[in-house]
Design an enzyme around this catalytic site. Structure first.
Site, PDB file in Angstrom:
ATOM      1  N   SER A  54       0.866  -1.167   0.000  1.00  0.00           N
ATOM      2  CA  SER A  54       0.000   0.000   0.000  1.00  0.00           C
ATOM      3  C   SER A  54       0.906   1.221   0.000  1.00  0.00           C
ATOM      4  O   SER A  54       2.058   1.150   0.430  1.00  0.00           O
ATOM      5  CB  SER A  54      -0.889   0.011   1.244  1.00  0.00           C
ATOM      6  OG  SER A  54      -1.546   1.243   1.402  1.00  0.00           O
ATOM      7  N   ARG A  55       0.389   2.354  -0.510  1.00  0.00           N
ATOM      8  CA  ARG A  55       1.168   3.585  -0.412  1.00  0.00           C
ATOM      9  C   ARG A  55       1.278   4.053   1.029  1.00  0.00           C
ATOM     10  O   ARG A  55       2.119   4.886   1.355  1.00  0.00           O
ATOM     11  CB  ARG A  55       0.532   4.675  -1.269  1.00  0.00           C
ATOM     12  CG  ARG A  55       0.693   4.441  -2.766  1.00  0.00           C
ATOM     13  CD  ARG A  55       0.125   5.601  -3.539  1.00  0.00           C
ATOM     14  NE  ARG A  55       0.235   5.392  -4.976  1.00  0.00           N
ATOM     15  CZ  ARG A  55      -0.267   6.215  -5.885  1.00  0.00           C
ATOM     16  NH1 ARG A  55      -0.922   7.296  -5.489  1.00  0.00           N
ATOM     17  NH2 ARG A  55      -0.132   5.972  -7.169  1.00  0.00           N
ATOM     18  N   HIS A  97      -6.097  -0.369 -11.887  1.00  0.00           N
ATOM     19  CA  HIS A  97      -5.886  -1.747 -12.338  1.00  0.00           C
ATOM     20  C   HIS A  97      -4.842  -1.843 -13.448  1.00  0.00           C
ATOM     21  O   HIS A  97      -3.924  -2.672 -13.371  1.00  0.00           O
ATOM     22  CB  HIS A  97      -7.203  -2.347 -12.847  1.00  0.00           C
ATOM     23  CG  HIS A  97      -8.136  -2.739 -11.750  1.00  0.00           C
ATOM     24  ND1 HIS A  97      -9.326  -3.397 -11.984  1.00  0.00           N
ATOM     25  CD2 HIS A  97      -8.065  -2.573 -10.400  1.00  0.00           C
ATOM     26  CE1 HIS A  97      -9.933  -3.621 -10.835  1.00  0.00           C
ATOM     27  NE2 HIS A  97      -9.196  -3.119  -9.865  1.00  0.00           N
ATOM     28  N   LYS A 115     -12.381  -7.443 -10.771  1.00  0.00           N
ATOM     29  CA  LYS A 115     -13.319  -6.896 -11.755  1.00  0.00           C
ATOM     30  C   LYS A 115     -13.652  -5.453 -11.345  1.00  0.00           C
ATOM     31  O   LYS A 115     -13.505  -5.096 -10.166  1.00  0.00           O
ATOM     32  CB  LYS A 115     -14.568  -7.763 -11.843  1.00  0.00           C
ATOM     33  CG  LYS A 115     -15.320  -7.939 -10.504  1.00  0.00           C
ATOM     34  CD  LYS A 115     -16.195  -6.761 -10.166  1.00  0.00           C
ATOM     35  CE  LYS A 115     -16.691  -6.815  -8.777  1.00  0.00           C
ATOM     36  NZ  LYS A 115     -17.256  -5.520  -8.345  1.00  0.00           N
ATOM     37  N   ASP A 196     -18.704  -1.401 -11.477  1.00  0.00           N
ATOM     38  CA  ASP A 196     -18.671  -2.097 -10.195  1.00  0.00           C
ATOM     39  C   ASP A 196     -19.764  -3.139 -10.060  1.00  0.00           C
ATOM     40  O   ASP A 196     -19.525  -4.251  -9.586  1.00  0.00           O
ATOM     41  CB  ASP A 196     -18.782  -1.105  -9.042  1.00  0.00           C
ATOM     42  CG  ASP A 196     -18.257  -1.685  -7.745  1.00  0.00           C
ATOM     43  OD1 ASP A 196     -19.079  -2.136  -6.925  1.00  0.00           O
ATOM     44  OD2 ASP A 196     -17.036  -1.718  -7.551  1.00  0.00           O
TER      45      ASP A 196
END
Length: 370
Positions: A54-55, A97, A115, A196
């Site tokens: 993660s950042r 993504h 997805k 989504d």
């Protein structure tokens, strides 16, 4: 009068996820979906998550502590440089993504990508081309495709039991009140119903009918300009008599069921059609039969009486990826590269017709993880 034999349906041939080869997974973007994936790996497969990126170092370290991971990193490049894992699961918002998957593939690791696969079909083609060039496994984590329920649907269709398909209906609606900054309402993060939620009915239709054509779409936008409610009508070259009616919305919770109508019978997926559940077939001659979900008891209560528990549906996609990666395959026949690109093309067409944004700047996945 001659009595007809009882209607018998095929049962799922999907193997127990716990029997798939074990892999060490690295997870990107520690949010809700990453938590589900990581916990399901531990409960229902032989694989385990061993690293997270993660950042935010705080988010990564907290995730690693909670789930017992070996390593936490504050950047994707650092995680890739350190290694110690076999494959990477990407759970970031849609807008991240493509760049993240490209980075992981360029580093030589197989990818399981949440997805909707990317923001556009062009981005999807780019990742597929790169995976093919590098000889690496790449698969969209559209969990429905790998469930026992969908395996039964495919078997029923292949048997010809329903006759010629003439109609398909599927809906996915959830209630997400408008909240500025939430990823589902943020254009820069690929927000909106279609990417989504709508990906489920569109992918279901593509699985049943083949590639969708002649899309006619109408819809409304949120105050932020992302698609809120969308109706899609579509045809298919493979089934010229069939029409698909697909609905998705962020504004209201729907029944979220689906049905396939054929000239000889009807297949019904009640409840959330994209989740574990039974398959019911009703023939025009009056015969009916159903196949219960293997994760539920015969009375419909929670299992497990089958391979895994009712909350571990993500295990099937993880197990499929583990089998394919171990075998040296580049894609899965249950969610091929062609399928993924075809669904993204349909999403592109639908989003264009409702004027939803189709590109986005770089996201900050650690702040907006699923």
């Amino acid at each position: 009068m001659t009595s007809r034999p009882p209607l018998e349906l095929p049962v799922s041939a999907v193997a127990d996820p716990r029997e798939a080869p074990p892999l060490r997974w690295a997870v990107i973007s520690p949010g809700h979906i990453a938590t589900q994936f990581t916990e399901t790996l531990g409960r229902a497969t032989a694989s385990r998550a061993v690293a997270v990126a993660s950042r935010s170092s705080e988010r990564a370290e907290a995730f690693a502590r909670t789930h017992g991971l070996n390593a936490a990193f504050d950047s994707l490049p650092r995680m890739l440089a350190a290694g110690g894992f076999d494959a990477v699961y990407i759970a970031s918002p849609h807008s991240a993504h493509h760049p993240m998957a490209r980075t992981v593939l360029e580093a030589g690791y197989p990818v399981l990508l949440e997805k909707a696969f990317t923001m556009t079909a062009d981005e999807a083609r780019d990742l597929v081309d790169l995976a093919r060039e590098r000889g690496l496994f790449l698969m969209e984590a559209l969990w429905s495709r790998f469930l026992p329920r969908f395996d039964v649907v495919r078997s029923v269709l292949a048997s010809g039991l329903l006759g010629e398909i003439v109609s398909l209906r599927a809906t996915h609606g959830q209630h997400f009140p408008f909240e500025p900054g939430h990823r589902l309402h943020a254009p820069e993060l690929g927000g909106g119903a279609l990417l989504d939620l709508g990906v489920y009915p569109l992918s279901f239709a593509q699985m049943v009918l083949g590639d969708l054509t002649e899309l006619t779409t109408s819809g409304t936008l949120t105050p932020a300009g992302v698609d809120e409610t969308v109706h899609v009508l579509a045809s298919s070259t493979a089934h010229p008599r069939a029409r698909a009616s697909l609905v998705t919305t962020l504004a209201a919770r729907a029944g979220n069921d689906a049905e396939i109508l054929g000239t000889e019978g009807r297949l019904v997926l009640e409840g959330m059609f994209f989740a574990p559940g039974e398959v019911r077939v009703e023939m025009h001659d009056g015969r009916t039969a159903s196949v219960p979900d293997p994760t539920s008891a015969p009375d419909g209560s929670a299992g497990p009486v089958g391979p895994i528990g009712p909350d571990d549906g993500l295990a099937y996609e993880a197990a499929e990826a583990a089998r394919r990666i171990t075998a040296g395959d580049l894609e899965s026949p249950l969610m091929t590269w062609h399928d993924t690109v075809a669904v993204m093309e349909a999403l592109d067409a639908a989003r264009a017709q409702v004027a939803a944004p189709r590109t986005a700047p770089d996201a900050r996945p650690e702040e907006t993880a699923r």
